[in-house]
Enzyme design. Structure first.
Site, mmCIF file in Angstrom:
data_model
loop_
_atom_site.group_PDB
_atom_site.id
_atom_site.type_symbol
_atom_site.label_atom_id
_atom_site.label_comp_id
_atom_site.label_asym_id
_atom_site.label_seq_id
_atom_site.Cartn_x
_atom_site.Cartn_y
_atom_site.Cartn_z
ATOM 1 N N ARG A 189 -19.576 13.086 13.196
ATOM 2 C CA ARG A 189 -20.185 12.482 12.015
ATOM 3 C C ARG A 189 -21.305 11.505 12.331
ATOM 4 O O ARG A 189 -22.336 11.511 11.674
ATOM 5 C CB ARG A 189 -19.107 11.739 11.238
ATOM 6 C CG ARG A 189 -18.139 12.672 10.612
ATOM 7 C CD ARG A 189 -17.014 11.942 9.978
ATOM 8 N NE ARG A 189 -16.190 12.930 9.293
ATOM 9 C CZ ARG A 189 -15.058 12.671 8.684
ATOM 10 N NH1 ARG A 189 -14.603 11.448 8.670
ATOM 11 N NH2 ARG A 189 -14.384 13.630 8.096
ATOM 12 N N SER B 53 -16.285 17.470 1.486
ATOM 13 C CA SER B 53 -15.611 17.625 2.768
ATOM 14 C C SER B 53 -16.583 18.046 3.860
ATOM 15 O O SER B 53 -17.471 18.868 3.673
ATOM 16 C CB SER B 53 -14.518 18.670 2.670
ATOM 17 O OG SER B 53 -14.100 18.995 3.969
ATOM 18 N N GLY C 167 0.845 -1.200 0.000
ATOM 19 C CA GLY C 167 0.000 0.000 0.000
ATOM 20 C C GLY C 167 0.874 1.240 0.000
ATOM 21 O O GLY C 167 1.912 1.285 0.663
ATOM 22 N N GLU D 151 -5.390 3.329 8.176
ATOM 23 C CA GLU D 151 -6.771 2.846 8.304
ATOM 24 C C GLU D 151 -6.830 1.321 8.424
ATOM 25 O O GLU D 151 -7.809 0.775 8.934
ATOM 26 C CB GLU D 151 -7.601 3.315 7.097
ATOM 27 C CG GLU D 151 -9.099 3.131 7.276
ATOM 28 C CD GLU D 151 -9.916 3.595 6.059
ATOM 29 O OE1 GLU D 151 -9.355 4.258 5.180
ATOM 30 O OE2 GLU D 151 -11.118 3.296 6.025
ATOM 31 N N LEU E 71 -5.909 11.535 8.173
ATOM 32 C CA LEU E 71 -4.635 11.914 7.579
ATOM 33 C C LEU E 71 -3.573 11.963 8.672
ATOM 34 O O LEU E 71 -2.439 11.528 8.496
ATOM 35 C CB LEU E 71 -4.763 13.275 6.894
ATOM 36 C CG LEU E 71 -5.841 13.379 5.814
ATOM 37 C CD1 LEU E 71 -5.818 14.756 5.167
ATOM 38 C CD2 LEU E 71 -5.630 12.319 4.753
ATOM 39 N N GLY F 28 -0.472 4.579 0.274
ATOM 40 C CA GLY F 28 -1.172 5.785 0.713
ATOM 41 C C GLY F 28 -0.333 6.544 1.723
ATOM 42 O O GLY F 28 0.889 6.383 1.780
ATOM 43 N N GLY G 112 1.584 4.080 4.006
ATOM 44 C CA GLY G 112 2.569 3.281 3.291
ATOM 45 C C GLY G 112 3.716 4.109 2.736
ATOM 46 O O GLY G 112 4.888 3.778 2.935
#
Lengths: 662, 250, 223
Positions: A334, A288, A44, A450, A466, A46, A49
């Site tokens: 959320r 967003s 990975g 994640e 992030l 991202g 990674g």
């Protein structure tokens, strides 16, 4: 309750504030000469990674990086829009490491580990420093300092951002650091490669089997350690905000080889997504959450109101978040905001053609900004038109790209009419169980970002994904991996003709051939869509015992059907996207069941997991801390058979309390 | 609505390739262009035919993976978007739509509409970074950057590396892509240390990859889904000139 | 990741194109200014003085060599660049919608330049060669008279070639003028719009003046 002996979290001793500092200074090291002969596999590319691979290569390790996309720069971290949190207190508004730590634990509904989260808050500031040094163009004030915005679930401004493309800019920062190491020969990059299995030798992860997606060839790669940075599994729902290729395969293979899967039912439903428009829909687009800073969410006060939004007068609008949660209003976390939207739509107040949407309205923000801007520009008695015009330009500056995106997809102009939004699956807090070192229950196998379960508990705060991905990659794993690797300096590279590699490659190949040989009648997507519907209906925003039991039975049946009737065209020795999809969906069909099993076992509501049986009188989530303040780590035993291991969550520094955003 | 698709089919790099015609019925205007391909592929699979291979991932216009050359233009008829952001409401019932892969020597075709863009990664590896190891950074606000510079740097950094610039350019030049990265760092204080080195190495790598030359037609800027400006190319030319001819070094 | 020499690099070569292009543009200014003397309609008196100066002054003679080198470099580099461009896309598109993203003349600089080169051969044959022959043989030479001879309605094909030549020149300049500044990195948010405007006017006015010369002579407006 007591923690399973199989789960050694290895949380260091000492006070919360000193754990990491002390641990970092005492964790065993690998000397530079030995690093040169130690090989690390990173799966990975991202944020987690790329940052891990670049940093480990800088330290002198030999690193191999694998990603299924055509370039490491395309990993789905790139799509994160809003920002990244850091306890810098640049705004002088009372932020601190402790406050970020506290907000994250509270936001996670008291289901995360204190020590991990505090470490995350501690290194958050370093991330910003590192990214700025790399040339990441964060938004700035006129004085040249960094700009911050506020975000859901917090009362300070600690979110750093780069317009609506923060994930992109951070990933490109990590990607350039990675490519620098590739250029220097310290990292070997394997793009268009998919990991199909972990190779375990003498109980330790020693390599992977990867498929070259261009040629279809299976390859064997040795590593002293393997890092899975493969993201989340939200695509189990078919419709999610994940990229089309995002998958659970690497993590799932590791799970089947012995890595425990923790809290799989903790999925996050993001509040501000563009509603589904039809059966053809292949994915959902998130806008967003920062939109909630200035937008006001409402539905008509009247049920089944079919008037266009602009014709519904102010007094007939129900700003339900402001009504229910006056302290946080539109900025509640959320999960709270998502459920509130579902509640309104289920009750018949939804808007749009599907009636499964609520309004996100910028009219008052445009007016407010217009007045401020007029003041700034010294316009004394601005007309309403002038105010609106100025306001629109401010909003454009702040959210222009998001508004453009909305218009592009829906064909409606959000500067003129309120946007329609509905929650969608976005992030998975669950993942491979890891200890304080980020190591899974297989020694030498790590999970970062994640892909692991560690820092967000039952719900993740905005702009924290992030932060966690980069914290794990830049500032945690480079230290903590020493604990394992320092014991491996005498381990010579194991030749890939070892029987364990033979076996792993053979089983990967058999699976590929099996998928191709079924030659059934239904496409892979057919099964994926059906799985997604089961998951969304029964294991989505709200769950209950009957539904989950039904879902488990349905998934088992669907899985059997899949292995009998799927049709995968083409062959195994070429680029074959359907074959790739088939392998991923086969894994989702197993994971989906485990998610329901986990959701069924957790008889409480917390964060992203809302059990209808467990709610307060006014419909808020009801936790049962006395029984469920634990991490549920599942050990794979056989198909449809898992053993639950519990890790107790001890809160020594925070007083556990019912979340209250009122 | 009904769309007459002519799609480039090519088994692999050795195959010559050809356009094949597909009639897609019941296309909804709310569908994205790629969702239309999903529908078509679904049909091809049930008919026992091989589905069309195409690159795509995020489907929200940021990963840069999707790459279709539609009716003679990269990412199709609309400006400022990627293929995945193109919706069928941009077409009319009965339209004939020709879809080809990016074409450039530096982007060899892998299969159908899928090309290999690793040349871009190698250009970045040549110098598209700031050499700062993890842990070497000072406090972020110690570096003050004027907002206009930060904004310009951001606008250059917004490049998604999709390769539409190369696809659009009649010469398959990669100047817009390379100049966006060069500009981002040239505009920022963090990029100053390696400024000359960076542009020289990146341009050399770009040339080695076999991209063509820039004729300043502006097609790249017009087709860039992120509207990266031609100013960046001018800036890179300037940077290169000063690195090559004016730098006081051996 | 080796470095390459300036003149091997795409940017270096484009800069040579730009510099030689701008040099040729400066020559056009001189050329059009001197030729415009015919519009004084004084029977070519002023014009002949000026052209005599140009063909005999030693400084100009040296510059003339420079001019030839400029032409050759411009052409040589364009061939080099075009060869690489052709190699950069071995398989062509089936459908290209060029007009959607760029001007046709910006995509046709090679063709326009080739047309100009053909025109130049004719043009040199008409004026430069006879002048050089005359100087070499120590004879008197009246360029104005040559112009009048060549640009008569009987020689309509010459007039057509000249008109085609200046049209090519106009479009070549329309792109080339501002493109040269871009290639040299001379770009500025305040001044670039001005450069573009100057470029447009230059590409219209200079070719127009050139075009008026054969026309006005053929129709006897200038005697």
């Amino acid at each position: 309750m007591s923690t399973s002996p199989k789960l050694k979290s290895k949380i260091p001793d000492g006070t919360l504030e000193n754990k990491w500092t002390k641990y970092r200074s005492t964790v065993p090291l690998v000397n530079p000469a030995n690093k040169r002969s130690i090989e690390i596999i990173v799966v990975g590319s991202g944020l987690a990674g790329s940052s891990a691979a670049a940093t480990l290569a800088e330290l002198g390790y030999k690193v191999k990086v694998f990603c299924f996309q055509d370039s490491p720069r395309r990993a789905h971290s790139i799509a994160a829009q809003g920002g990244i949190n850091a306890a810098k207190n640049y705004q002088n508004d009372g932020d601190s490491v402790y406050r970020l730590f506290y907000d994250t634990i509270k936001g996670g509904d008291y289901r995360a580990r204190e020590a991990n989260v505090h470490r995350l808050a501690e290194v958050s500031g370093n991330i910003i420093d590192q990214c700025v040094a790399q040339g990441v163009p964060f938004a700035r004030e006129y004085g040249g300092t960094l700009s911050n915005r506020s975000f859901g679930g917090t009362q300070v401004q600690r979110t750093f951002y780069a317009a609506g493309q923060t994930g992109q800019q951070l990933l490109l920062g990590a990607y350039t650091a990675l490519q620098r190491q590739v250029g220097m020969g310290a990292v070997s990059m394997y793009a268009r490669h998919e990991m199909l299995d972990v190779v375990v030798i003498d109980g330790k992860a020693r390599g992977i089997i990867a498929r070259d997606l261009t040629t279809g060839k299976l390859e064997r790669h040795f590593g002293h350690a393997v890092l899975l940075c493969t993201g989340g599994y939200g695509n189990v729902f078919f419709l999610s905000t994940n990229a089309m290729g995002s998958n659970v395969t690497a993590a799932w293979k590791a799970h089947r080889k012995g890595a425990f899967f923790a809290n799989p039912c903790f999925t996050q439903i993001h509040t501000t997504c563009i509603p589904v428009s039809g059966d053809h829909q292949s994915k959902l687009t998130l806008m967003s959450e920062s939109l909630r800073n200035d937008g006001r969410i409402w539905v008509p006060k009247k049920q089944n109101d079919t008037r266009p939004a602009t014709q519904i007068p102010e007094e007939e609008r129900d700003y339900y978040l402001e009504r229910r949660y006056p302290a946080f209003g539109n900025l509640v976390p959320r999960d709270v905001a998502s459920r509130a939207a579902k509640e309104r739509c289920d009750a018949g107040y939804g808007v749009g053609t599907s009636k499964m949407a609520v309004y996100l309205d910028y009219a008052s923000a445009i007016e407010r900004y217009g007045k401020i801007e007029a003041n700034k520009q010294g316009i004394h008695h601005p007309s309403q038109d002038e105010i609106i015009k100025l306001g629109k330009s401010v909003v454009k500056e702040k959210y222009g790209n998001l508004f453009d995106m909305y218009k592009q997809i829906t064909g409606e102009d959000p500067y003129e009419v309120p946007m329609r939004i509905y929650p969608a699956v976005h992030y998975t807090m669950g993942g491979l169980w890891v200890d304080y070192n980020l190591m899974t229950t297989i020694p030498g196998l790590y999970a970062l970002g994640e892909a692991n379960f560690s820092d967000h508990g039952a719900n993740r705060l905005g702009a924290s994904a992030l932060m966690q991905g980069l914290a794990d990659g830049y500032f945690v794993i480079p230290y903590t991996i020493g604990e394992f690797l320092s014991g491996e300096i005498r381990t010579k590279a194991i030749p890939t003709d070892h029987p364990a590699f033979d076996d792993a490659e053979k089983s990967a190949d058999e699976r590929v051939q099996k998928l191709l040989s079924i030659k059934g009648t239904k496409s892979v997507d057919y099964f994926h869509k059906r799985l997604g519907k089961i998951m969304w209906d029964e294991c989505g925003m709200a769950r209950n015992e009957n539904g989950l039991k039904k879902a488990i039975a349905e998934i088992q049946q669907l899985r059997a059907e899949f292995w009998k009737d799927v049709r995968v065209p083409g062959s195994s020795n070429e680029l074959n996207p359907e074959l790739e999809k088939a392998g991923r969906v086969a894994d989702f069909l197993e994971l989906g069941e485990l998610m329901c099993v986990d959701a069924l076992g957790r008889n409480e509501s917390c964060g992203g997991h809302f059990r209808e049986e467990h709610q307060t009188e006014d419909g808020e989530a009801l936790r049962h801390d006395d029984q469920y303040a634990f991490v549920a780590a599942w050990e794979y035993q056989a198909d449809s058979k898992w053993e639950l291991h519990k890790e107790d969550l001890a809160y020594e520094n925070i007083k556990i309390a019912q979340r209250n955003y009122k | 609505m009904t769309i007459n698709l002519k799609v480039w089919r090519q088994k692999n790099n050795a195959d010559k390739g050809r356009l094949e015609t597909y009639v897609v019925k019941d296309v909804s205007p709310d569908m994205s262009f790629l969702e239309m391909f999903d529908v078509l592929n679904e049909r091809l699979i049930t008919e026992g035919k091989e589905p069309i291979a195409f690159d795509h991932d995020c489907r929200e216009g940021i990963c840069g993976m999707c790459s279709m050359f539609i009716n003679g233009r990269p990412h199709g008829p609309k400006q400022g978007i990627t293929t995945c952001q193109l919706h069928m409401r941009s077409f009319n019932d009965g339209d004939t739509v020709v879809v080809e892969p990016w074409r450039a020597a530096a982007f060899p075709v892998i299969k159908d509409l899928v090309v290999n863009r690793s040349a871009f990664d190698r250009v970045i590896s040549a110098g598209g970074f700031v050499s700062v190891n993890t842990g070497n950074a000072k406090d972020a606000n110690n570096i003050l950057i004027p907002k206009p510079d930060a904004d310009d740097a951001f606008n250059a950094a917004a490049c998604i590396g999709c390769g539409a610039c190369v696809a659009a350019c009649k010469n398959s030049s990669a100047m817009l892509f390379v100049s966006a990265k060069v500009s981002q760092f040239a505009l920022l204080p963090q990029g100053q240390v390696e400024r000359a080195e960076r542009v020289e190495k990146m341009v050399a790598q770009m040339d080695e990859e076999g991209f063509g030359n820039c004729t300043n037609t502006g097609a790249c800027e017009a087709e860039c889904p992120k509207s990266i400006s031609l100013e960046n190319i001018a800036r890179m030319n300037r940077e290169y000139l000063s690195a090559k001819l004016l730098a006081n070094k051996k | 990741m080796s470095k390459e020499s300036f003149l091997e690099s795409t940017i270096g070569r484009k800069m040579v194109m730009a510099l030689t292009g701008l040099f040729l543009i400066s020559f056009l200014v001189v050329h059009v200014s001197i030729n415009a003397c015919i519009f004084l309609n004084d029977g070519g008196k002023t014009f002949n003085v000026a052209s005599h100066f140009m063909s005999h002054n030693p400084v100009i003679r040296v510059l003339e060599i420079g001019l030839f080198i400029g032409f050759i470099l411009h052409i040589y580099m364009s061939v080099k660049l075009t060869m690489k461009n052709n190699k950069a896309r071995p398989v062509k598109y089936q459908v290209v919608d060029g007009k959607a993203n760029s001007k046709w003349y910006s995509r046709s600089m090679g063709i326009l330049g080739s047309l100009l080169l053909l025109f130049l051969v004719v043009h040199l044959g008409n004026f430069w060669v006879p002048t050089k022959q005359a100087i070499f043989n120590g004879q008197q030479h009246n360029t104005f008279d040559s112009m009048k001879n060549i640009f008569s309605l009987d020689n309509w094909y010459f007039i057509a070639i000249y008109l085609l030549g200046v049209i090519s020149l106009s479009y070549h300049l329309l792109h080339g003028f501002q493109s040269a500044f871009q290639s040299l990195g001379l770009n500025h948010r305040k001044y670039s719009p001005l450069i573009h405007q100057v470029g447009i006017w230059f590409s219209i006015i200079v070719p127009l003046l050139f075009a008026l010369m054969p026309i006005s002579m053929a129709f006897g407006i200038i005697r």
